[in-house]
Design an enzyme around this catalytic site. Structure first.
Site, PDB file in Angstrom:
ATOM      1  N   ARG A 115     -52.159  20.746 -55.928  1.00  0.00           N
ATOM      2  CA  ARG A 115     -50.821  20.461 -56.437  1.00  0.00           C
ATOM      3  C   ARG A 115     -50.312  21.695 -57.167  1.00  0.00           C
ATOM      4  NH1 ARG A 115     -49.579  18.390 -61.942  1.00  0.00           N
ATOM      5  NH2 ARG A 115     -47.320  18.382 -61.989  1.00  0.00           N
ATOM      6  N   HIS A 159     -41.400  21.994 -62.438  1.00  0.00           N
ATOM      7  CA  HIS A 159     -42.356  21.975 -63.537  1.00  0.00           C
ATOM      8  C   HIS A 159     -41.838  22.884 -64.649  1.00  0.00           C
ATOM      9  CE1 HIS A 159     -46.830  21.192 -64.559  1.00  0.00           C
ATOM     10  NE2 HIS A 159     -46.242  21.672 -65.659  1.00  0.00           N
ATOM     11  N   GLU A 204     -43.389  15.523 -65.781  1.00  0.00           N
ATOM     12  CA  GLU A 204     -43.270  15.168 -67.198  1.00  0.00           C
ATOM     13  C   GLU A 204     -41.857  15.337 -67.764  1.00  0.00           C
ATOM     14  OE1 GLU A 204     -47.883  16.170 -68.448  1.00  0.00           O
ATOM     15  OE2 GLU A 204     -46.280  17.456 -69.226  1.00  0.00           O
ATOM     16  N   ASN A 328     -50.233  12.062 -65.427  1.00  0.00           N
ATOM     17  CA  ASN A 328     -50.862  13.082 -66.258  1.00  0.00           C
ATOM     18  C   ASN A 328     -51.378  12.420 -67.530  1.00  0.00           C
ATOM     19  OD1 ASN A 328     -49.988  14.835 -64.321  1.00  0.00           O
ATOM     20  ND2 ASN A 328     -48.518  15.916 -65.616  1.00  0.00           N
ATOM     21  N   TYR A 330     -54.019  12.869 -70.916  1.00  0.00           N
ATOM     22  CA  TYR A 330     -54.907  13.677 -71.753  1.00  0.00           C
ATOM     23  C   TYR A 330     -55.535  12.858 -72.878  1.00  0.00           C
ATOM     24  CZ  TYR A 330     -53.207  17.679 -69.211  1.00  0.00           C
ATOM     25  OH  TYR A 330     -52.913  18.561 -68.193  1.00  0.00           O
ATOM     26  N   GLU A 388     -53.015  15.326 -63.502  1.00  0.00           N
ATOM     27  CA  GLU A 388     -53.513  16.270 -64.506  1.00  0.00           C
ATOM     28  C   GLU A 388     -54.501  15.560 -65.407  1.00  0.00           C
ATOM     29  OE1 GLU A 388     -50.724  18.481 -66.862  1.00  0.00           O
ATOM     30  OE2 GLU A 388     -49.374  18.847 -65.160  1.00  0.00           O
TER      31      GLU A 388
END
Length: 483
Positions: A115, A159, A204, A328, A330, A388
C-alpha cells in the site's frame, strides 16, 4: 501514519503473552520477544493479505523532480519551528529513485501487497488542470516493478500532501475540493487502472482535520473548530464523490475503499466525570468519518455543528458502498475534560503500569480486537484490512552486526494475535499491512522516530533490514504468527 503530538506516554498490554526485557544502550530496556508458549502458531485464513504501507511524502523525496509541484507539507516542513527536528521531506528515503531496491526488499519478505500513496502534486502540480505525465510515469514504473515480483499494488490517492496551489484556494475548507479530488482520482485511475485494482480514496481524514485544521500541529497549520468541521465534511464529500465517479467508469475489476483511523476512546482514569469527554472525542476522532460513510448521518454530539455545512444531497454523496475499509490502529485514546482543548477535551494516559512505545503511545493489542468487533457490530461487518499497525522503538546494532528491534517484533506479534482472535470471533478481517517498510520522515517529528522494518542511514540512505524484517518475512511465509 497518524501523529499525536500531545498524546501522553503509555505502553504495552499483550494478549496473555509475557514479555522478556533486556538492557539496551543508554540504559533503556527492550522486550526482545513474546514467550513462545510451546511454539504455538496462530494460522490465518487462506488468502490472507500480507503487506506493508508507506506514504509518498514520507518516503519519496525528489520534491522538485520531473515537474512535481509543492505540497502543503513542503511548505509546512520548511517553516521554522514546525518540525521538532527542523528537518523536511525533500530527500526522505529517496524512494523515487530507489524504488527497485525497495520493491526487492518487499519481495524478500514474500509480501503479496504494497500500500503506497500517490502524490497529488506530482500528478497535478497545481492541483487541477493538466496532468503531469512524468509524474504518473513514476507510478507506472513502480506498479510494473511490483507486479513483476508478485506484489499487488494498493494505491491510496491521498495521504496528506495536498497541492499547495489548492491550499491557496482554501484547500479542504473549500467545497470545490470534492470536485478537485474527483478529477484527480479519475486521472490517476485512468492511467494505472489497467493494472492497479485496489484503490483507497483517503488516509485518515479525521487526523488531517484535527491536527492540520484544528490544532495547527500538521500541515497546513490552521486552527479552530470551524476549520475542522469544514475539512471533515469536504473530505467526506470528496471521498464519496470519487468513489461514485470511479464506479461509474464501469470497471468491475476494481476494489474501492478508503482508510480511516478508528480507535476505542476511553474516559481517562476510568472516571465518570471524564465520560462526556470520551463520548465527544469518539465523535470527533472516529464517528465523524465512519457514521456518515456507513450510516448516512453525523454523530449526534456533532450534528448541529455539521448542519450549516451540509447541503441537499451531501449525505447521499458521502454514503457510498465500499468494497473494503482500511483500518489504521495504533492504540486506544484516553480523554479528560479540560478548558484548553480544541473541543474541551484533552489527551491523557492509559491505566498505570501500561508499557510505552518510543513515541510514548499506549501499546494495547486488545484495543485492536475491541475495534474490529465494534466494526463488526456497528457497521455491518464490512471487509476490513489493517492498513497500518506498527511502532516507534529504539533500534540498536547487536554484537553480530544485526539491527535488533525485539520490541517491534513483540508489538507486531501481539497485534497479530489480537487480529487472529478477532477473526475467530467473526470479524471480517482480510489482511494486515505493517507500518512501515522504511524508517522515514515522521511528519512533525522529522527523522527522530523509527517505525520501519528496514533502517535507513540518514547520510548514505543505505537500507539495512532489522530483525523485525526477518521475523515478518517468516510470519508471511507461514501465514501464521508464533505466540
Amino acid at each position: 501514519m497518524m501523529h499525536r503530538r500531545s498524546l501522553l506516554k503509555a505502553s504495552l498490554a499483550t494478549l496473555g503473552a509475557a514479555l522478556g526485557a533486556g538492557p539496551l544502550a543508554g540504559g533503556r530496556t527492550a522486550a526482545p520477544a513474546l514467550a513462545q508458549a510451546g511454539g504455538q502458531a496462530l494460522a490465518f485464513p487462506p488468502g490472507f493479505v500480507w503487506g506493508v504501507s508507506t506514504s509518498a511524502y514520507q518516503v519519496e523525496g525528489a520534491v522538485t523532480a520531473d515537474g512535481r509541484g509543492p505540497s502543503v507539507w513542503d511548505t509546512f516542513s520548511h517553516t521554522p519551528g514546525r518540525i521538532v527536528t527542523g528537518e523536511n521531506g525533500d530527500v526522505a528515503c529517496d524512494h523515487y529513485h530507489r524504488y527497485l531496491e525497495d520493491v526487492g526488499l518487499m519481495a524478500g519478505m514474500g509480501l503479496n501487497a504494497y500500500r503506497f500513496s500517490i502524490a497529488w502534486p506530482r500528478v497535478m502540480p497545481t492541483g487541477t488542470g493538466a496532468v503531469n505525465a512524468k509524474g504518473l510515469d513514476f507510478y507506472d514504473r513502480l506498479t510494473d516493478a511490483l507486479l513483476a515480483r508478485g506484489i499487488e499494488p494498493w494505491a491510496c490517492l491521498y495521504h496528506w500532501d495536498l497541492p499547495q496551489a489548492l491550499q491557496d484556494r482554501g484547500g479542504w475548507t473549500n467545497r470545490d475540493s470534492a470536485g478537485w479530488f474527483t478529477d484527480y482520482a479519475l486521472a490517476v485511475a485512468g492511467r494505472l487502472g489497467d493494472r492497479v485494482k485496489r484503490w483507497a480514496m483517503l488516509n485518515e481524514p479525521s487526523v488531517v482535520a484535527i491536527f492540520g485544521h484544528g490544532t495547527g500541529d500538521h500541515a497546513p497549520g490552521l486552527r479552530g473548530t470551524a476549520n475542522y468541521f469544514a475539512a471533515i465534511h469536504n473530505q467526506n464529500r470528496a471521498q464519496g464523490q470519487a468513489l461514485a465517479a470511479l464506479r461509474q467508469t464501469g470497471r468491475t475489476d476494481w476494489s474501492l475503499g478508503t482508510v480511516l483511523t478508528v480507535q476505542p476512546i476511553k474516559a481517562a482514569g476510568g472516571l465518570e466525570a471524564n465520560r462526556p469527554a470520551a463520548v465527544l472525542w469518539d465523535a470527533v476522532w472516529n464517528r465523524s468519518c465512519t457514521d456518515p460513510l456507513f450510516l448516512g448521518r453525523y454523530p449526534e454530539p456533532l450534528e448541529a455543528d455539521f448542519a450549516p455545512l451540509t447541503k441537499a444531497g451531501d449525505m447521499e454523496t458521502i454514503r457510498q458502498p465500499v468494497d473494503f475499509l482500511g483500518l489504521n490502529y495504533y492504540s486506544r485514546l484516553y480523554q479528560r475534560l479540560t478548558t484548553d482543548g480544541l473541543f474541551g477535551t484533552g489527551f491523557d494516559g492509559p491505566p498505570e503500569g501500561t508499557r510505552r512505545t518510543g513515541m510514548g503511545w499506549p501499546v494495547e493489542p486488545d484495543g485492536l480486537l475491541e475495534q474490529l468487533l465494534e466494526l463488526r457490530d456497528r457497521y455491518g461487518n464490512p471487509p476490513v484490512y489493517v492498513t497500518e499497525n506498527g511502532a516507534d522503538y529504539y533500534d540498536w546494532v547487536g554484537p553480530e552486526g544485526k539491527v535488533e528491534d525485539g520490541e517491534r517484533i513483540a508489538f507486531l506479534r501481539a497485534h497479530l494475535a489480537a487480529a487472529h482472535q478477532a477473526i475467530a470471533q467473526g470479524a471480517n478481517l482480510k489482511g494486515f499491512f505493517a507500518w512501515t517498510l522504511l524508517d522515514n520522515f515522521e511528519w512533525a517529528e522529522g527523522y527522530a522516530r523509527h517505525f520501519g522494518l528496514v533502517a535507513v542511514d540518514r547520510e548514505t540512505l543505505a537500507r539495512r533490514p532489522k530483525a523485525s524484517y526477518y521475523w515478518y518475512a517468516d510470519t508471511v511465509r507461514r501465514n501464521a504468527v508464533a505466540v
